[in-house]
Enzyme design. Structure first.
Site, PDB file in Angstrom:
ATOM      1  N   GLU A 135       0.769  -1.203   0.089  1.00 18.41           N
ATOM      2  CA  GLU A 135      -0.057   0.089   0.037  1.00 18.41           C
ATOM      3  C   GLU A 135       0.845   1.294   0.042  1.00 18.41           C
ATOM      4  O   GLU A 135       0.457   2.251  -0.763  1.00 18.41           O
ATOM      5  CB  GLU A 135      -0.934   0.136   1.298  1.00 18.41           C
ATOM      6  CG  GLU A 135      -2.013  -1.080   1.290  1.00 18.41           C
ATOM      7  CD  GLU A 135      -3.044  -0.976   0.322  1.00 18.41           C
ATOM      8  OE1 GLU A 135      -3.175   0.140  -0.322  1.00 18.41           O
ATOM      9  OE2 GLU A 135      -3.890  -1.869   0.206  1.00 18.41           O
ATOM     10  N   ASP A 262      -4.655  -9.185  -9.139  1.00 19.71           N
ATOM     11  CA  ASP A 262      -5.096  -8.380 -10.095  1.00 19.71           C
ATOM     12  C   ASP A 262      -3.738  -7.441 -10.517  1.00 19.71           C
ATOM     13  O   ASP A 262      -3.479  -7.532 -11.648  1.00 19.71           O
ATOM     14  CB  ASP A 262      -6.003  -7.331  -9.514  1.00 19.71           C
ATOM     15  CG  ASP A 262      -5.909  -7.111  -8.182  1.00 19.71           C
ATOM     16  OD1 ASP A 262      -4.877  -7.211  -7.488  1.00 19.71           O
ATOM     17  OD2 ASP A 262      -6.824  -6.185  -7.576  1.00 19.71           O
ATOM     18  N   GLU A 359     -19.001  -5.587  -3.554  1.00 22.33           N
ATOM     19  CA  GLU A 359     -17.612  -5.907  -3.667  1.00 22.33           C
ATOM     20  C   GLU A 359     -17.602  -7.217  -3.875  1.00 22.33           C
ATOM     21  O   GLU A 359     -16.443  -7.717  -4.792  1.00 22.33           O
ATOM     22  CB  GLU A 359     -17.505  -5.910  -2.183  1.00 22.33           C
ATOM     23  CG  GLU A 359     -15.768  -6.142  -1.953  1.00 22.33           C
ATOM     24  CD  GLU A 359     -14.939  -4.965  -2.311  1.00 22.33           C
ATOM     25  OE1 GLU A 359     -15.249  -4.020  -2.608  1.00 22.33           O
ATOM     26  OE2 GLU A 359     -13.694  -5.427  -2.192  1.00 22.33           O
ATOM     27  N   GLU A 378     -12.230   0.641 -10.088  1.00 20.83           N
ATOM     28  CA  GLU A 378     -11.847  -0.108 -11.168  1.00 20.83           C
ATOM     29  C   GLU A 378     -12.747  -0.060 -12.456  1.00 20.83           C
ATOM     30  O   GLU A 378     -12.137  -0.104 -13.696  1.00 20.83           O
ATOM     31  CB  GLU A 378     -11.592  -1.633 -10.475  1.00 20.83           C
ATOM     32  CG  GLU A 378     -10.337  -1.954 -10.064  1.00 20.83           C
ATOM     33  CD  GLU A 378     -10.356  -1.470  -8.379  1.00 20.83           C
ATOM     34  OE1 GLU A 378     -11.272  -0.768  -8.101  1.00 20.83           O
ATOM     35  OE2 GLU A 378      -9.424  -1.327  -7.823  1.00 20.83           O
TER      36      GLU A 378
END
Ligand code: DMJ
Length: 471
Positions: A135, A262, A359, A378
């Site tokens: 992150e 991803d 989600e 996204e």
């Protein structure tokens, strides 16, 4: 599926005077009734697009204003309680660093300058706490690098170099595959229960840092991590969603394109483009072929991507998440617009199930499995790429439908709130920094002139921070 918290130019061109005039005239563009993906696209004039871009910018400034008024100097603004939130023992300025390049691209000069000054004078990376390296890399390092490239402020590059040095210990595992956490003060790395996304999402930032500082170590470490990860793929060229980074053994062999995997795929492709890296290109080509063969799920004329076993290719579940929706954009950026368009239609169908996306969804039953919405970008990101690569106004309509929904369900007085449930629309006291870095930036870019972000010169990291090959 997946860890849901993890979650991928030129200076912005100001919109012309026509834009302000269009806003004053109340031109909305794409005034169609709810777009379901089947309806014919409406026509968009330049003024329509400019007005829509200005509308997005206005909302970005509302969210930034909320942060400034109630959370200045902290990591995040909590939009319901109107209070600040910090991720660790003290602030790392997550929201300002994530938001800065969006403000620059939108031409919000005053706000960009105040964010840049805050970061340059107050960001203290000597934090005695274990931070999640993935992150911190995508949000802080990516944000510092892109804002340095956009502003030329060398203080941001110095901070990026300092941060890169503090993150480096994560690569000192027996395999070269990164640990999960690092203490930014002591340099102690820890945590080996990890996944491809967390291990394979460093090369764009670390490669750029090497090129800009002349220090090869950053690129070398991140490239080795990707290479080690790719070497552990299955015979079907698939990866699983869990690995122990110290042993390099898979702990979960479920394969998909969502959370936990991803951005590993995303960085194979984007590193190939940004760093002109032919190894990454080969790894992407093999990986995307494996996914299209074994993870793709043709169903009733629609193209979905579900969950399969990485070793056998057996279809396990018909599930997709909000994070998966980046895949349509990645396919488009990789040159496969036909598949990208079909995948985007599928993800947009999920969005329209409740007027905003859950989600996690069972797409065979069209049923929300995890009903929250945390202001994720996204599906907007993929709308942006498809709009750029096809010039089809259908994607301008799609963006407007989603932005209308976002305002309808998530807008509060001083910002935007996540939803506990897209079914009940109950709000959550949370506005993640990626909402300002990504979601608002992608909405804006769908409608702003293409010169604002020249995709032949810039590659967006997984947090939508544009990196340019200035070397
Ligand atoms: C972002 O931090 C990044 O896009 C990451 O790759 C996935 N999760 C969030 C947004 O949903």
């Amino acid at each position: 599926m997946g860890v849901m918290t993890q979650g991928l130019r030129n200076r912005g061109v100001r919109l012309a005077g026509v834009l302000a005039a269009a806003v004053l005239a109340g031109v909305g563009g794409g005034g169609a009734s709810r777009l379901t993906g089947e309806a014919g696209a409406t026509s968009w004039s330049a003024a329509d697009k400019a007005a829509m871009a200005e509308r997005v910018k206005g909302e970005m400034l509302v969210a930034w204003g909320g942060y400034k008024k109630y959370a200045w100097g902290h990591d995040e603004f909590r939009p319901l309680s109107q209070t600040p939130r910090d991720w660790y023992k003290r602030t790392l300025l997550m929201t300002p660093v994530d938001a800065l390049d969006t403000l620059i691209l939108m031409g919000a000069t005053e706000q960009a300058d105040e964010a840049r000054e805050l970061i340059a004078t107050k960001l203290d990376l000597d934090l005695d706490d274990d931070v999640k390296a993935f992150e911190i890399n995508i949000r802080l390092l990516g944000g510092l690098l892109s804002s340095y490239q956009l502003s030329g402020d060398k203080r941001l590059l110095a901070l990026a170099d300092d941060l890169g040095r503090r993150l480096l210990p994560v690569f000192e595992s027996p395999t070269g595959l990164p640990y999960v956490y690092v203490n930014l003060h002591t340099g102690k790395a820890s945590g080996t229960d990890t996944n491809p996304a967390e291990m394979g999402t460093y090369l764009m930032e670390f490669g750029t840092l090497s090129k800009l500082t002349g220090k090869p170590i950053y690129l070398e470490k991140a490239k080795r991590a990707v290479t080690e990860l790719y070497a552990r793929r299955s015979k079907l060229d698939l990866v699983g969603q869990g690995m122990d980074s110290a042993t390099g053994k898979w702990t979960n062999t479920e394969s998909h394109v969502g959370g936990c995997i991803d951005s590993y795929y995303e960085y194979l492709l984007k590193s190939a483009i940004l760093l002109d890296d032919s190894d990454c290109r080969k790894m992407w080509d093999a990986s995307v072929a494996g996914v299209n063969r074994y993870v793709a799920d043709e169903r009733g004329g629609e193209l979905w991507y579900g969950v399969s076993d990485m070793n056998t290719g057996k279809h396990l579940r018909s599930e997709c998440g909000a994070l998966d929706a980046f895949w349509a954009g990645a396919l488009a950026l990789g040159g496969d617009v036909p598949r990208a368009a079909r995948a985007q239609d599928a993800y947009f169908k999920v969005w329209n199930l409740h007027g905003i996306e859950p989600e996690e969804t069972n797409y065979a039953e069209m049923k929300a499995l995890v009903p929250s919405y945390v202001l994720r970008p996204e599906i907007v990101e993929s709308t942006f790429y498809l709009s750029r690569f096809t010039s089809d106004p259908k994607y301008l309509d799609m963006g407007k439908t989603m932005f209308d929904d976002l305002e309808k369900y998530c807008r509060v007085e001083h910002g935007f709130a996540a939803l506990k449930s897209v079914v009940t629309h109950e709000k959550e006291d949370q506005m993640e920094s990626f909402f300002l870095a990504e979601t608002m930036k992608y909405y804006y870019m769908i409608y702003a002139p293409a010169e604002t972000l020249d995709l032949s010169k810039a590659v967006l990291n997984t947090e939508a921070h544009p990196l340019r090959r200035t070397w």
